[in-house]
Design an enzyme around this catalytic site. Structure first.
Site, PDB file in Angstrom:
ATOM      1  N   GLU A   1       0.797  -1.224   0.000  1.00 15.90           N
ATOM      2  CA  GLU A   1       0.000   0.000   0.000  1.00 15.90           C
ATOM      3  C   GLU A   1       0.840   1.290   0.000  1.00 15.90           C
ATOM      4  OE1 GLU A   1      -2.706  -0.360   3.301  1.00 15.90           O
ATOM      5  OE2 GLU A   1      -3.522  -2.260   2.589  1.00 15.90           O
TER       6      GLU A   1
ATOM      7  N   GLU B   1      -6.190 -11.026  -1.111  1.00 20.05           N
ATOM      8  CA  GLU B   1      -6.986 -10.804   0.104  1.00 20.05           C
ATOM      9  C   GLU B   1      -8.470 -10.752  -0.243  1.00 20.05           C
ATOM     10  OE1 GLU B   1      -5.495  -7.546   2.534  1.00 20.05           O
ATOM     11  OE2 GLU B   1      -3.448  -7.824   1.792  1.00 20.05           O
TER      12      GLU B   1
END
Length: 378
Positions: A172, A279
């Site tokens: 991220e 995910e």
């Protein structure tokens, strides 16, 4: 004469008992054979998708017990530690590591011949503040920060070398602001874009055989997709040893669209990178970034209408995944079943979500059967 009759009766009785025993044994044998065949024919996600890609699941140490453990062994052939390998968990202080929880998961993977992904070496969250602080309490220098990052990566990656086949090296790093490129994290403030390049270099040095991924959320949204692509190309152009792009896939029954999903996989794979869904969960609620409280009139009932929309979403997502089996090298669900999901607590604490393929009792939902019942010829 009487003795002959008695002997004959005894002979007939023994014969009947013999055939009765034989018949019972044959029946038991047949039943055992049927049970064995049924057992052999039991299939999990990993079996249905053999020849496509590994099917993984995010776990905590508590996941490796009871019904959760049984479901993992039955359905999955890859695992990702949900939290225990993040820097703040495994390396809470400069000179102290906490290995117990991560070791438990790694040992389970080895003992059961399950592939394992590592998550995550460098992230702006769940990172101990010590790594950014100098001895005088001020901000650490770039040189010291990179040295600390290298020591961390060396220690963690080397410990699980040969067990972990892929790492989320950087997590991220793209800004949440569409007008910015990279997130203004402490990593970036101190080391600039060099922290990204060095993280991949250090990870490759620690385990040259491991596949190294960049991992991010909202990676399907066209605007963010372009910025992620820019970062991936930058890393490739700088010679960073990056092998793949991890699409987090915290999706919902509202998005992404099939068009956006296909375009994103095409875009990332065009750089010669593997792509993994890292995910996956399919929320019943629209995407929200910021945490908030449950509203008084807000329902968390799993209605038939919501169930049907989730079935259709999962069906479409896996249709696309199968189409990209040449570049898609893994699909990992984020948690085991609806018994527990991180989405029960984020972004709304106490709002129950039902985002996975197994219900609160670890049983397959209707969406599960939609995912596994497909025509391989198509």
């Amino acid at each position: 004469m009487k003795n002959r009759i008695t002997n004959l009766s005894f002979f007939l009785l023994c014969t009947l008992l013999l055939f009765s025993c034989k018949s019972n044994n044959e029946e038991k044998g047949e039943n055992a054979a049927i049970a064995s065949v049924e057992k052999t024919e039991e299939k999990g996600l990993k079996n249905y998708y053999f020849g496509y890609f590994p099917i993984g699941v995010a776990v905590a140490p508590r996941s490796l017990e009871g019904q959760s453990k049984e479901l993992i062994l039955e359905q999955f052939n890859s695992m990702t530690p949900e939290n225990v390998m993040k820097m703040g968990e495994i390396h809470p202080e400069q000179n102290r590591y906490y290995w117990e929880a991560a070791d438990k998961i790694a040992n389970f993977a080895r003992e059961n011949d399950i592939k394992m992904r590592g998550h995550a070496l460098v992230w702006h969250q769940q990172t101990g503040d010590w790594i950014f602080k100098a001895e005088d309490g001020g901000q650490v220098s770039k040189e010291v920060l990179l040295r600390r990052m290298k020591n961390h990566i060396d220690s963690v990656v080397s410990r699980y070398k040969g067990t972990i086949y892929a790492w989320d090296v950087v997590n991220e790093a793209i800004s949440d602001n569409p007008d910015e490129f990279l997130r203004n994290s402490p990593w970036y403030e101190v080391a600039g874009e060099d922290f990204l390049i060095k993280a991949f270099e250090y990870a490759h040095e620690a385990d040259p055989e491991a596949k190294l991924f960049y991992n991010d959320y909202n990676a399907i949204i066209p605007e963010k997709r372009e910025r992620i692509y820019k970062l991936l190309k930058l890393l490739k152009d700088k010679g960073a040893p990056i092998d793949g792009m991890g699409i987090q896939a915290h999706w919902s029954i509202f998005d992404p669209s099939e068009k956006d999903l296909r375009e994103a996989i095409d875009k990332y794979s065009s750089l010669g990178l593997d792509v993994q869904i890292t995910e996956l969960d399919v929320s019943l609620y629209p995407w929200e970034k910021e945490r908030r409280e449950l509203k008084p009139d807000e329902s968390d009932e799993f209605t038939p209408e919501l169930e049907q929309r989730q079935i259709e979403s999962y069906d479409m997502f896996f249709d696309v995944f199968r189409d990209y089996k040449e570049v898609l090298t893994g699909v990992t669900f984020w948690n085991v079943s609806d018994n527990y999901s991180w989405l029960d607590h984020y972004p709304v604490e106490g709002r129950k979500n039902y985002p996975l393929l197994f219900d609160e009792n670890y049983k397959p939902k209707k969406a599960y059967w939609k995912v596994v019942e497909f025509d391989e010829k198509n």
